[in-house]
Design a protein around this motif. Structure first.
Motif, PDB file in Angstrom:
ATOM      1  N   LEU A  58       0.900  -1.312  -0.088  1.00 58.97           N
ATOM      2  CA  LEU A  58      -0.132  -0.073  -0.025  1.00 58.97           C
ATOM      3  C   LEU A  58       0.901   1.171  -0.177  1.00 58.97           C
ATOM      4  CD1 LEU A  58      -2.520  -0.935   2.842  1.00 58.97           C
ATOM      5  CD2 LEU A  58      -2.722  -1.193   0.276  1.00 58.97           C
ATOM      6  N   VAL A  59       0.465   2.316  -0.814  1.00 56.27           N
ATOM      7  CA  VAL A  59       1.091   3.426  -0.816  1.00 56.27           C
ATOM      8  C   VAL A  59       0.151   4.497  -0.499  1.00 56.27           C
ATOM      9  CG1 VAL A  59       3.149   2.873  -2.380  1.00 56.27           C
ATOM     10  CG2 VAL A  59       0.890   3.628  -3.364  1.00 56.27           C
ATOM     11  N   ILE A  60       0.584   5.611   0.166  1.00 56.72           N
ATOM     12  CA  ILE A  60      -0.366   6.713   0.483  1.00 56.72           C
ATOM     13  C   ILE A  60       0.006   7.922  -0.069  1.00 56.72           C
ATOM     14  CG2 ILE A  60      -1.256   8.137   2.672  1.00 56.72           C
ATOM     15  CD1 ILE A  60      -0.733   5.584   4.436  1.00 56.72           C
ATOM     16  N   ALA A  61      -0.950   8.777  -0.672  1.00 53.69           N
ATOM     17  CA  ALA A  61      -0.861   9.933  -1.609  1.00 53.69           C
ATOM     18  C   ALA A  61      -0.900  11.167  -0.385  1.00 53.69           C
ATOM     19  CB  ALA A  61      -1.774  10.056  -2.695  1.00 53.69           C
ATOM     20  N   SER A  62      -0.114  11.058   0.207  1.00 53.20           N
ATOM     21  CA  SER A  62      -0.237  12.330   1.300  1.00 53.20           C
ATOM     22  C   SER A  62       0.371  13.552   0.926  1.00 53.20           C
ATOM     23  CB  SER A  62       0.787  11.841   2.451  1.00 53.20           C
ATOM     24  OG  SER A  62       2.121  11.982   2.029  1.00 53.20           O
ATOM     25  N   ALA A  63       1.332  13.594  -0.174  1.00 50.71           N
ATOM     26  CA  ALA A  63       1.992  14.761  -0.688  1.00 50.71           C
ATOM     27  C   ALA A  63       2.305  15.830   0.451  1.00 50.71           C
ATOM     28  CB  ALA A  63       1.153  15.512  -1.632  1.00 50.71           C
ATOM     29  N   GLY A  64       2.556  15.316   1.474  1.00 50.41           N
ATOM     30  CA  GLY A  64       3.169  15.954   2.883  1.00 50.41           C
ATOM     31  C   GLY A  64       1.884  16.627   3.683  1.00 50.41           C
ATOM     32  N   GLY A  65       0.632  16.320   3.217  1.00 54.25           N
ATOM     33  CA  GLY A  65      -0.300  17.008   3.653  1.00 54.25           C
ATOM     34  C   GLY A  65      -0.858  18.340   2.836  1.00 54.25           C
ATOM     35  N   SER A  66      -0.245  18.164   1.512  1.00 57.61           N
ATOM     36  CA  SER A  66      -0.679  19.457   0.586  1.00 57.61           C
ATOM     37  C   SER A  66      -2.366  19.096   0.254  1.00 57.61           C
ATOM     38  CB  SER A  66      -0.079  19.126  -0.626  1.00 57.61           C
ATOM     39  OG  SER A  66      -0.739  19.824  -1.859  1.00 57.61           O
ATOM     40  N   PRO A  67      -2.849  20.186   0.007  1.00 55.16           N
ATOM     41  CA  PRO A  67      -4.372  20.075  -0.468  1.00 55.16           C
ATOM     42  C   PRO A  67      -4.607  19.610  -1.939  1.00 55.16           C
ATOM     43  CG  PRO A  67      -3.646  22.286  -0.684  1.00 55.16           C
ATOM     44  CD  PRO A  67      -2.599  21.690   0.087  1.00 55.16           C
ATOM     45  N   ARG A  68      -3.461  19.363  -2.521  1.00 51.54           N
ATOM     46  CA  ARG A  68      -3.545  18.663  -3.958  1.00 51.54           C
ATOM     47  C   ARG A  68      -3.139  17.303  -3.793  1.00 51.54           C
ATOM     48  NH1 ARG A  68      -3.572  21.102  -8.477  1.00 51.54           N
ATOM     49  NH2 ARG A  68      -1.718  20.017  -9.460  1.00 51.54           N
ATOM     50  N   HIS A  69      -3.425  16.527  -4.773  1.00 53.65           N
ATOM     51  CA  HIS A  69      -2.693  15.081  -4.737  1.00 53.65           C
ATOM     52  C   HIS A  69      -1.487  15.267  -5.493  1.00 53.65           C
ATOM     53  CE1 HIS A  69      -6.705  13.360  -3.637  1.00 53.65           C
ATOM     54  NE2 HIS A  69      -7.300  13.421  -4.519  1.00 53.65           N
ATOM     55  N   PRO A  70      -0.683  14.169  -5.223  1.00 50.18           N
ATOM     56  CA  PRO A  70       0.718  14.435  -5.637  1.00 50.18           C
ATOM     57  C   PRO A  70       0.554  13.612  -7.338  1.00 50.18           C
ATOM     58  CG  PRO A  70       0.234  12.352  -4.383  1.00 50.18           C
ATOM     59  CD  PRO A  70      -0.775  13.202  -4.078  1.00 50.18           C
ATOM     60  N   ASP A  71       1.520  14.365  -8.001  1.00 45.74           N
ATOM     61  CA  ASP A  71       1.662  13.910  -9.118  1.00 45.74           C
ATOM     62  C   ASP A  71       1.544  12.230  -9.467  1.00 45.74           C
ATOM     63  OD1 ASP A  71       1.700  16.559 -10.009  1.00 45.74           O
ATOM     64  OD2 ASP A  71       3.819  16.791 -10.361  1.00 45.74           O
ATOM     65  N   TRP A  72       2.164  11.611  -8.792  1.00 42.58           N
ATOM     66  CA  TRP A  72       2.300  10.227  -9.116  1.00 42.58           C
ATOM     67  C   TRP A  72       1.043   9.645  -8.909  1.00 42.58           C
ATOM     68  CZ3 TRP A  72       0.453   6.886  -5.214  1.00 42.58           C
ATOM     69  CH2 TRP A  72       0.837   7.246  -3.809  1.00 42.58           C
ATOM     70  N   TYR A  73      -0.003  10.196  -7.885  1.00 48.13           N
ATOM     71  CA  TYR A  73      -1.324   9.647  -7.891  1.00 48.13           C
ATOM     72  C   TYR A  73      -2.107  10.174  -8.833  1.00 48.13           C
ATOM     73  CZ  TYR A  73      -6.096   9.176  -5.847  1.00 48.13           C
ATOM     74  OH  TYR A  73      -7.377   8.688  -5.823  1.00 48.13           O
ATOM     75  N   ARG A  74      -2.015  11.266  -9.486  1.00 46.45           N
ATOM     76  CA  ARG A  74      -2.755  11.477 -10.673  1.00 46.45           C
ATOM     77  C   ARG A  74      -2.431  10.739 -11.786  1.00 46.45           C
ATOM     78  NH1 ARG A  74      -2.027  16.662  -8.301  1.00 46.45           N
ATOM     79  NH2 ARG A  74      -0.572  17.243 -10.001  1.00 46.45           N
TER      80      ARG A  74
END
Length: 280
Positions: A58-74
Motif C-alpha cells: 500500500l502507498v499513501i498519497a499524502s503529498a506532505g499534507g498538501s491540499p492537492r494530490h501528488p503527481d504520481w497519484y494523478r
C-alpha cells in the motif's frame, strides 16, 4: 519535494539496493515509476509503503499534507500500471485505489504505526488522502533482481530479509509493554509469507539445479532443506503469536527473536556454502 532532492534519494536507493542513510534510514521505501497523465513520459518518485500481506503493498498519497494530490497519484488514475523498485526486485504493478471502509481501515493502520499520517490528513483539509494498493503483475520466468550474478542475487535477497527482521524487532521494542499494533502484525505476517515463498523456490528450483551441477554439495543441500523445515516451524509459531484478537506482545517478541537467530545462522551458512558455486 524538489526534484534534486528526489533524485538524490533515487540515486542512493539504487546504489545501495534500498538501504538508505540519514533521515530515511530504516524507512520502508520503494521507487514508483508512473506514466505522466498529460505528457505520457515516465516519472520516478520515492514513496513510503505499508506491507499488506504477500499479494500487494500500500502507498499513501499524502503529498506532505498538501491540499492537492501528488503527481504520481494523478498519473496512476490516468495510467494504472507502474513499475516498482524495492531495492532488490523490480516488477510491473497494477494500481487500485482503495475506497470506503477498506481505505479507512488501511489508513487507520498507518496512523497507528506512524501518527504523522494523521497530521498530514489534518493539514490536507478537505482532501481525503488516498490509499493505493499495488499488485504485482505476474510476468513469468525468474524475478528481475538488480544483481550481476545468482550469488549476488542471493546476498541481496538475504539482506532484504535481514533488514525487515531488524525493522520488526525495532518496532516491537518501541512498543514494548503495549498491545501489538495492527500494522506491526501485518508486517510479521508479510515476512512469514515472503520466507515461505523464498524457501519454496529454493527447494523446488535452486537446490535441484545445484544438485545436478555440483554433486559434492549434496550434504550441504540436505542440511539446508532440513533447516527450511525448522524455519517453517518457527514462521508458523510467529504467525500464531501475532494472530488472534488479542495477541501477547511478549510471546510475539520471543518468536521474532527465535526466528531471527535461526534465520541469521541459516542465511550465513547458505551464503558461505552456495555463493561460490553461484558466482558473486
Amino acid at each position: 519535494m524538489p526534484n534534486p532532492f528526489n533524485q538524490n534519494i533515487i540515486d542512493e536507493f539504487r546504489a545501495q539496493h534500498g538501504r538508505m542513510s540519514g533521515y530515511f534510514e530504516g524507512a520502508r521505501l520503494i521507487l514508483l515509476t508512473t506514466t505522466g497523465a498529460r505528457t505520457g513520459t515516465p516519472h520516478t518518485t520515492p514513496v513510503g509503503y505499508l506491507a499488506d500481506g504477500g499479494e500487494r503493498i500500500l502507498v499513501i498519497a499524502s503529498a506532505g499534507g498538501s491540499p492537492r494530490h501528488p503527481d504520481w497519484y494523478r498519473n496512476l488514475l490516468a495510467h494504472p500500471e507502474a513499475t516498482v523498485e524495492s531495492g532488490v526486485f523490480t516488477y510491473r504493478a497494477r494500481a487500485e485505489v482503495l475506497t470506503g471502509e477498506e481505505r479507512d481501515r488501511a489508513f487507520a493502520r498507518a496512523v497507528e504505526a506512524e501518527p504523522g499520517w494523521q497530521a498530514y490528513q489534518e493539514k490536507a483539509g478537505d482532501r481525503v488522502i488516498p490509499v493505493v494498493a499495488l499488485y504485482e503483475i505476474a510476468q513469468g520466468g525468474p524475478p528481475n533482481i538488480a544483481a550481476d550474478s545468482p550469488g549476488e542475487a542471493m546476498r541481496l535477497v538475504h539482506g532484504m530479509f535481514r533488514r525487515e527482521l531488524d525493522l520488526i524487532r525495532k518496532e516491537m521494542a518501541a512498543g514494548e509493554g503495549t498491545l501489538l499494533g495492527a500494522q506491526l502484525r501485518v508486517n510479521c505476517l508479510t515476512l512469514c509469507a515472503g520466507l515461505h515463498n523464498h524457501h519454496t523456490g529454493e527447494d523446488t528450483a535452486l537446490f535441484p539445479f545445484l544438485a545436478d551441477r555440483h554433486p559434492h554439495l549434496a550434504p550441504t543441500l540436505e542440511r539446508l532443506e532440513q533447516e527450511h523445515v525448522h524455519i517453517a516451524d518457527l514462521v508458523e509459531q510467529l504467525r500464531r503469536a501475532v494472530s488472534g484478537e488479542h495477541p501477547d506482545p511478549a510471546a510475539a517478541r520471543a518468536e521474532v527473536d527465535r526466528l531471527t537467530a535461526a534465520l541469521e545462522a541459516h542465511l550465513t551458512y547458505e551464503e558461505e556454502q552456495l555463493v561460490p558455486a553461484l558466482g558473486g
